[in-house]
Design an enzyme around this catalytic site. Structure first.
Site, PDB file in Angstrom:
ATOM      1  N   SER A 135       0.812  -0.708   0.174  1.00  0.00           N
ATOM      2  CA  SER A 135       0.255   0.144   0.150  1.00  0.00           C
ATOM      3  C   SER A 135       0.994   1.262  -0.359  1.00  0.00           C
ATOM      4  O   SER A 135      -0.204   2.346   0.067  1.00  0.00           O
ATOM      5  CB  SER A 135      -1.285   0.000   1.535  1.00  0.00           C
ATOM      6  OG  SER A 135      -2.321  -1.065   1.221  1.00  0.00           O
ATOM      7  N   LYS A 183       0.312   3.594  -3.058  1.00  0.00           N
ATOM      8  CA  LYS A 183      -1.239   4.783  -2.889  1.00  0.00           C
ATOM      9  C   LYS A 183      -0.506   6.181  -2.619  1.00  0.00           C
ATOM     10  O   LYS A 183      -0.950   7.058  -3.038  1.00  0.00           O
ATOM     11  CB  LYS A 183      -1.802   4.215  -1.540  1.00  0.00           C
ATOM     12  CG  LYS A 183      -3.061   2.701  -1.565  1.00  0.00           C
ATOM     13  CD  LYS A 183      -3.465   3.329  -0.583  1.00  0.00           C
ATOM     14  CE  LYS A 183      -4.266   1.775  -1.190  1.00  0.00           C
ATOM     15  NZ  LYS A 183      -3.830   0.356  -1.166  1.00  0.00           N
ATOM     16  N   SER A 198      -5.904   3.253   4.460  1.00  0.00           N
ATOM     17  CA  SER A 198      -5.266   2.391   3.256  1.00  0.00           C
ATOM     18  C   SER A 198      -6.369   1.296   2.497  1.00  0.00           C
ATOM     19  O   SER A 198      -6.241   1.150   1.936  1.00  0.00           O
ATOM     20  CB  SER A 198      -4.416   1.265   3.968  1.00  0.00           C
ATOM     21  OG  SER A 198      -3.257   1.448   3.055  1.00  0.00           O
ATOM     22  N   LYS A 246       3.000   6.548   5.279  1.00  0.00           N
ATOM     23  CA  LYS A 246       1.966   5.438   4.856  1.00  0.00           C
ATOM     24  C   LYS A 246       3.113   4.334   5.477  1.00  0.00           C
ATOM     25  O   LYS A 246       4.209   3.480   4.012  1.00  0.00           O
ATOM     26  CB  LYS A 246       1.934   5.221   2.363  1.00  0.00           C
ATOM     27  CG  LYS A 246       1.570   4.602   2.742  1.00  0.00           C
ATOM     28  CD  LYS A 246      -0.283   4.934   3.379  1.00  0.00           C
ATOM     29  CE  LYS A 246      -1.395   4.399   2.955  1.00  0.00           C
ATOM     30  NZ  LYS A 246      -1.456   2.994   3.487  1.00  0.00           N
TER      31      LYS A 246
END
Length: 464
Positions: A103, A106, A163, A291
């Site tokens: 993720s 992202k 997320s 993140k």
């Protein structure tokens, strides 16, 4: 033979002097009639490029060797540590190996969406309708149903904090028309940023097999990024969108009123978590992003950023074994940076540079324009080191023509800092320190006449 060459040289110089004399004579004749044609002389003499290197007193600096995974006691597949303002790498452990980023992918979706908002192409309060593709997303999600409507901001928070794969796909499709068109934007942006190994197949970081079959890309490839790529992307986020913390520091968010529980931020290291019992042992001073990521293929990953005493560091760890381990390993990397390095300013903004105080100018009321540095120059140095051994080279623009506005670029200067282990270079613009208006044609004419006489006398002098 020597005599013949000498005779030829004297004859050549005499012809040059004769040509200049005739030109001056014609100029005076025209002055008596009309002066307008004399504007051909207004350019004057061409400016030249100035360059100088000025080494200062060299002093002993604290040396710093790039640490190893063993020296930092790291248990990860790869790791990197970057100082955000300069891009200087302080840790590099398998940083160029392309790996599944999960993720952390992202982050690119977040960057593109915020760029769209910044450019006025998208608004935070724009309503987005959930598609079939988004509604079928698995993994981390907020359980969007096809046809659900939410604002860009609501979906962005779900993506950045929770997320959420479905929220990410919904945003991607709204921006580009389809997820695969958005993926093209992601790959194009990666190239522009200088990311060497990054390749995206979707907006979420899910493996190809976990995407709805109908919406999988035709090519059988997977998303990959190196730790260096992730750090480059993070650097763009913190520099191009310095308000990123507005979203990344949200600890929890209730997406819908009917939801029984809020979205909880996967980032346990947020400094604000220091007062939360379950997270306080992971909370890190100054940390405000960015993140997390996890898939079976990627393991546990985390791209973090923290700021202390005016220095912002970006860390990336990939392939940690457990959810907690990715934060424990990140702390080791960040501690190494903050404990051993600092950012020191070598040159202040708007500084006058020795040897490049002015740039030559054509057609101006003045023949020169004062020059200063456009911005400050800083280097990442071992704690306690100095920057007295900085050298520089300058290059002034030799095509400047008035009028010149204050702040206009007139050249460049490159500063170099060296210690016994590394070298850093930083190039900044030299800009005009003042406005310089264009000179009137009469002034330009007489300036041209003066230059002709100067050349004439110089030619005569060289004959003897």
């Amino acid at each position: 033979m020597k005599e013949n060459n000498y005779t030829k040289t004297r004859q050549h110089k005499k012809r040059q002097i004769m040509k200049k004399t005739i030109a001056i004579f014609i100029g005076f004749q025209l002055l008596c009639g009309t002066l307008a044609p004399m504007m051909m002389f207004a350019e004057g003499k061409a400016a030249t490029t100035a360059a100088t290197t000025t080494p200062t007193t060299t002093a002993a600096d604290i040396s710093s060797k790039m640490p190893t995974a063993a020296s930092l006691n790291l248990e990860v597949s790869s790791a990197i540590l970057m100082e955000a303002s300069t891009g200087k790498l302080l840790v590099d452990i398998n940083a160029d190996v392309a790996l599944p980023p999960a993720s952390m992918t992202k982050m690119m979706a977040e960057y593109i969406v915020t760029e769209q908002v910044k450019q006025g192409k998208l608004k935070w309060d724009t309503v987005v309708t959930t598609s079939e593709n988004a509604s079928k997303a698995i993994g981390s999600r907020i359980f969007l149903a096809q046809g659900d409507q939410h604002t860009v901001e609501e979906l962005f928070i779900a993506m950045a904090v929770g997320s959420a794969n479905d929220a990410t796909i919904a945003l991607a499709e709204h921006v580009a028309g389809s997820e695969q068109e958005f993926v093209k934007m992601m790959n194009d942006t990666a190239k522009k940023m200088g990311m060497k190994s990054a390749y995206f197949i979707n907006s979420t970081g899910l493996s190809r097999a976990d995407m709805p079959e109908k919406y999988r890309p035709a090519e059988d490839r997977e998303t990959v990024m190196s730790a260096r790529d992730v750090a480059i992307l993070a650097q763009h986020i913190v520099k191009d969108h310095p308000d990123f913390g507005k979203f990344t520091t949200i600890q929890s968010y209730k997406f819908r009123e009917r939801d029984k529980a809020p979205i909880i931020n996967y980032n346990w290291m947020l400094e604000s978590n220091k007062n939360i019992q379950s997270f306080k042992k992971y909370a890190y001073e100054g940390l405000d992003g960015l993140k997390t990521g996890h898939t079976i293929a990627a393991g546990m990953c985390f791209a973090g950023t923290a700021e202390r005493n005016g220095m912002r560091l970006i860390s990336v760890v990939m392939g940690a074994k457990t959810e907690a381990k990715r934060f424990i390993e990140t702390k080791k990397v960040l501690d190494y940076g903050f404990n051993n390095f600092e950012v020191k300013q070598a040159v202040a903004s708007k500084s006058v540079v020795q040897g490049a105080e002015t740039a030559k100018l054509k057609k101006g009321k003045s023949k020169k324009v004062a020059a200063v540095t456009e911005s400050a120059v800083s280097f990442v140095v071992p704690k306690g080191a100095n920057v007295d051994n900085v050298t520089f080279t300058t290059k002034l623009d030799d095509t400047l023509i008035a009028p010149i506005k204050k702040g206009q670029k007139v050249g460049e200067i490159t500063y170099t800092y060296k210690n016994d282990q590394n070298e850093q270079k930083e190039t900044v613009n030299l800009v005009a320190a003042e406005d310089v208006e264009k000179a009137g044609w009469l002034r330009l004419f007489f300036r041209a006449i003066g230059d002709f006489f100067a050349d004439l006398f110089s030619g005569i002098k060289n004959l003897f």
